[in-house]
Design a protein around this motif. Structure first.
Motif, PDB file in Angstrom:
ATOM      1  N   THR A  97       0.764  -1.419   0.176  1.00 15.49           N
ATOM      2  CA  THR A  97       0.010  -0.104  -0.064  1.00 15.49           C
ATOM      3  C   THR A  97       0.749   1.082   0.060  1.00 15.49           C
ATOM      4  OG1 THR A  97      -1.828  -1.085   1.318  1.00 15.49           O
ATOM      5  CG2 THR A  97      -1.664   1.436   1.247  1.00 15.49           C
ATOM      6  N   ILE A  98       1.758   1.118   0.897  1.00 15.99           N
ATOM      7  CA  ILE A  98       2.715   2.497   0.944  1.00 15.99           C
ATOM      8  C   ILE A  98       3.540   2.710  -0.537  1.00 15.99           C
ATOM      9  CG2 ILE A  98       4.617   3.389   2.085  1.00 15.99           C
ATOM     10  CD1 ILE A  98       3.396   2.139   4.766  1.00 15.99           C
ATOM     11  N   THR A  99       3.916   1.498  -0.805  1.00 15.04           N
ATOM     12  CA  THR A  99       4.710   1.780  -2.110  1.00 15.04           C
ATOM     13  C   THR A  99       4.075   2.285  -3.302  1.00 15.04           C
ATOM     14  OG1 THR A  99       6.235  -0.195  -1.602  1.00 15.04           O
ATOM     15  CG2 THR A  99       5.938   0.417  -3.681  1.00 15.04           C
ATOM     16  N   ARG A 100       2.904   1.742  -3.184  1.00 14.65           N
ATOM     17  CA  ARG A 100       1.756   2.272  -4.437  1.00 14.65           C
ATOM     18  C   ARG A 100       1.525   3.797  -3.862  1.00 14.65           C
ATOM     19  NH1 ARG A 100      -4.486   0.902  -5.688  1.00 14.65           N
ATOM     20  NH2 ARG A 100      -4.931   2.871  -6.726  1.00 14.65           N
ATOM     21  N   LEU A 101       1.366   4.107  -2.888  1.00 16.05           N
ATOM     22  CA  LEU A 101       1.030   5.728  -2.543  1.00 16.05           C
ATOM     23  C   LEU A 101       2.270   6.499  -2.913  1.00 16.05           C
ATOM     24  CD1 LEU A 101      -0.910   5.039   0.734  1.00 16.05           C
ATOM     25  CD2 LEU A 101      -1.817   5.971  -1.540  1.00 16.05           C
ATOM     26  N   GLN A 102       3.626   5.920  -2.559  1.00 13.90           N
ATOM     27  CA  GLN A 102       4.904   6.722  -2.981  1.00 13.90           C
ATOM     28  C   GLN A 102       4.878   6.775  -4.447  1.00 13.90           C
ATOM     29  OE1 GLN A 102       7.359   4.112  -0.623  1.00 13.90           O
ATOM     30  NE2 GLN A 102       7.513   5.826   0.812  1.00 13.90           N
ATOM     31  N   TYR A 103       4.610   5.644  -5.208  1.00 18.51           N
ATOM     32  CA  TYR A 103       4.729   5.809  -6.567  1.00 18.51           C
ATOM     33  C   TYR A 103       3.678   6.658  -7.213  1.00 18.51           C
ATOM     34  CZ  TYR A 103       4.648   4.132 -11.486  1.00 18.51           C
ATOM     35  OH  TYR A 103       4.781   4.391 -12.829  1.00 18.51           O
ATOM     36  N   GLU A 104       2.530   6.859  -6.688  1.00 15.76           N
ATOM     37  CA  GLU A 104       1.553   7.934  -7.069  1.00 15.76           C
ATOM     38  C   GLU A 104       1.868   9.299  -6.803  1.00 15.76           C
ATOM     39  OE1 GLU A 104      -2.097   6.749  -5.485  1.00 15.76           O
ATOM     40  OE2 GLU A 104      -2.540   5.091  -6.854  1.00 15.76           O
ATOM     41  N   HIS A 105       2.723   9.411  -5.738  1.00 15.32           N
ATOM     42  CA  HIS A 105       3.445  10.937  -5.471  1.00 15.32           C
ATOM     43  C   HIS A 105       4.270  11.082  -6.648  1.00 15.32           C
ATOM     44  CE1 HIS A 105       2.745  10.510  -0.716  1.00 15.32           C
ATOM     45  NE2 HIS A 105       1.628  10.621  -1.351  1.00 15.32           N
ATOM     46  N   CYS A 106       4.882  10.191  -6.980  1.00 14.43           N
ATOM     47  CA  CYS A 106       5.980  10.457  -8.097  1.00 14.43           C
ATOM     48  C   CYS A 106       5.233  10.998  -9.434  1.00 14.43           C
ATOM     49  CB  CYS A 106       6.893   9.409  -8.151  1.00 14.43           C
ATOM     50  SG  CYS A 106       8.238   9.012  -7.036  1.00 14.43           S
ATOM     51  N   GLU A 107       4.240   9.933  -9.757  1.00 20.53           N
ATOM     52  CA  GLU A 107       3.451  10.658 -10.645  1.00 20.53           C
ATOM     53  C   GLU A 107       2.713  11.841 -10.659  1.00 20.53           C
ATOM     54  OE1 GLU A 107       0.794   7.166 -11.146  1.00 20.53           O
ATOM     55  OE2 GLU A 107       2.023   6.513 -12.625  1.00 20.53           O
ATOM     56  N   ALA A 150      -8.803   8.842  -2.023  1.00 20.15           N
ATOM     57  CA  ALA A 150      -9.693   7.938  -1.486  1.00 20.15           C
ATOM     58  C   ALA A 150      -9.178   6.331  -1.516  1.00 20.15           C
ATOM     59  CB  ALA A 150     -10.769   7.514  -2.636  1.00 20.15           C
ATOM     60  N   PHE A 151      -7.955   5.987  -2.003  1.00 21.92           N
ATOM     61  CA  PHE A 151      -7.220   4.987  -1.667  1.00 21.92           C
ATOM     62  C   PHE A 151      -6.444   4.900  -0.292  1.00 21.92           C
ATOM     63  CE2 PHE A 151      -3.628   2.175  -1.818  1.00 21.92           C
ATOM     64  CZ  PHE A 151      -4.206   0.809  -1.946  1.00 21.92           C
ATOM     65  N   GLU A 152      -6.039   6.115  -0.121  1.00 15.05           N
ATOM     66  CA  GLU A 152      -5.320   6.302   1.025  1.00 15.05           C
ATOM     67  C   GLU A 152      -6.129   6.160   2.221  1.00 15.05           C
ATOM     68  OE1 GLU A 152      -1.415   9.074   1.506  1.00 15.05           O
ATOM     69  OE2 GLU A 152      -3.348  10.400   1.837  1.00 15.05           O
ATOM     70  N   ARG A 153      -7.293   6.877   2.124  1.00 16.80           N
ATOM     71  CA  ARG A 153      -8.490   6.758   3.163  1.00 16.80           C
ATOM     72  C   ARG A 153      -8.812   5.485   3.519  1.00 16.80           C
ATOM     73  NH1 ARG A 153     -12.423   9.770   0.784  1.00 16.80           N
ATOM     74  NH2 ARG A 153     -13.067   7.836   0.081  1.00 16.80           N
ATOM     75  N   ASP A 154      -9.142   4.762   2.397  1.00 13.31           N
ATOM     76  CA  ASP A 154      -9.913   3.435   2.435  1.00 13.31           C
ATOM     77  C   ASP A 154      -9.133   2.402   2.960  1.00 13.31           C
ATOM     78  OD1 ASP A 154     -12.129   4.768   1.780  1.00 13.31           O
ATOM     79  OD2 ASP A 154     -12.079   4.102  -0.120  1.00 13.31           O
TER      80      ASP A 154
END
Length: 165
Positions: A97-107, A150-154
């Motif tokens: 989950t954290i890896t996905r969120l960090q990747y989205e930060h870069c994008e 939404a993903f981060e919250r859920d």
């Protein structure tokens, strides 16, 4: 288009995250509120292209977008995500989950750089070369940002709140 009150919320959120923040779960709620306000304003700008562009709003968004995202992302990566690992454990699910969120930060930051330039151009009164493409770029960004929130919250915050109780 009148100067939206939402721009004040965005500026206040930006100032809040440029300094030391308190309770991480309260802070992330504030971040999400500011980011939702940002998304709403970007949607208004997209809807206003090409005939009803408000240069002052576009200039304000163009100047605030990158610093706001950088500060919130820094907070999440330095404070919120390590707290999640501490509270929830370094399970594969939490790490993914954290890896996905960090990747989205870069994008998001890469996308925001281009968007910020476009907003600054609109703020200087420069009409977009391709209004449809500019509107599409705005919509792509704010929709991705809303999905990220939404993903981060859920998938992260709701579990952290349960462990806080």
């Amino acid at each position: 288009m009148q100067q939206p009150a939402g721009l004040d919320l965005i500026h206040a959120t930006s100032r809040y995250f440029s300094g030391k923040v308190g309770d991480p779960l309260v802070a992330i709620e504030r971040a999400h509120a500011g980011l939702h306000g940002l998304c709403d304003l970007l949607e208004q700008v997209a809807d206003s292209i090409p005939e009803r562009i408000d240069p002052a709003t576009c200039a304000g968004l163009g100047d605030t977008l990158l610093p706001l995202l950088r500060d919130i992302h820094q907070f999440e990566e330095d404070v919120l995500y390590p707290l999640a690992v501490h509270r929830l454990g370094a399970t594969q699910q939490i790490r993914s989950t954290i890896t996905r969120l960090q990747y989205e930060h870069c994008e998001d930051l890469c996308f925001a750089e281009e968007l910020s330039e476009a907003l600054c151009d609109l703020g200087r009164g420069k009409a977009p070369d391709n209004p449809e493409a500019t509107g599409y770029m705005l919509r792509g960004f704010f929709e991705a940002l809303r999905r990220h929130i939404a993903f981060e919250r859920d998938h992260l915050l709701c579990v952290m709140r349960e462990t806080d109780a």
